[in-house]
Design a protein around this motif. Structure first.
Motif, PDB file in Angstrom:
ATOM      1  N   ASP A  35     -57.881  33.204  44.252  1.00 32.71           N
ATOM      2  CA  ASP A  35     -58.955  34.111  43.823  1.00 32.71           C
ATOM      3  C   ASP A  35     -60.085  34.149  44.856  1.00 32.71           C
ATOM      4  O   ASP A  35     -60.653  35.216  45.130  1.00 32.71           O
ATOM      5  N   ASP A  38     -59.023  36.273  47.692  1.00 31.58           N
ATOM      6  CA  ASP A  38     -59.126  37.694  47.326  1.00 31.58           C
ATOM      7  C   ASP A  38     -60.582  38.171  47.384  1.00 31.58           C
ATOM      8  O   ASP A  38     -60.856  39.295  47.811  1.00 31.58           O
ATOM      9  N   SER A  39     -61.512  37.323  46.962  1.00 31.76           N
ATOM     10  CA  SER A  39     -62.928  37.700  47.028  1.00 31.76           C
ATOM     11  C   SER A  39     -63.376  37.869  48.474  1.00 31.76           C
ATOM     12  O   SER A  39     -64.083  38.827  48.808  1.00 31.76           O
TER      13      SER A  39
END
Length: 131
Positions: A35, A38-39
């Motif tokens: 995550d 992805d950020s």
């Protein structure tokens, strides 16, 4: 909420990782690293995105097949990172790696490729690098 506030999402993820480490929850740590990657991709910080996706792969590589169900998404993200940096061959290899489970040595069971089998997963350097 943190929707669209990727910097805040990254800060919260860092806090969660320390708590999950204390709890010994490696499966969720792998997901949080992904995550975070992805950020960073959304922030166009490709070196950081690739670093955290590699951290996720490193964690996934030690899990049983049933705990690796989200590992394919990491390969997709690594493919997107390479696509954004213009490395289309590496992007294609990682997109295909996501879809290709490998036969295990223990019979007919299947496993995802080990993290060492992903191509182009090192941190980029030089003038083409984005931070």
């Amino acid at each position: 909420t943190y929707v669209g506030d990727y910097e805040k999402q990254i800060l919260v993820a860092c806090e969660a990782i320390s708590r999950l480490e204390d709890a010994g929850d490696s499966v969720n740590i792998a997901g949080i690293f992904s995550d975070m990657g992805d950020s960073y991709l959304k922030l166009n910080r490709l070196d950081s995105a690739l670093f955290y996706q590699n951290q996720a792969l490193r964690h996934f590589s030690g899990f049983s097949f049933s705990d690796r169900k989200f590992e394919g998404a990491v390969y997709t993200s690594i493919g997107m990172i390479h696509k954004e940096s213009g490395e289309f061959g590496l992007a294609r290899e990682n997109f295909h790696a996501r879809q290709r489970p490998c036969p295990s040595s223990a019979g007919s069971a299947m496993r995802w490729p080990k993290s060492g089998q992903a191509r182009g997963t090192g941190t980029r350097t030089g003038s083409a690098s984005r931070r």
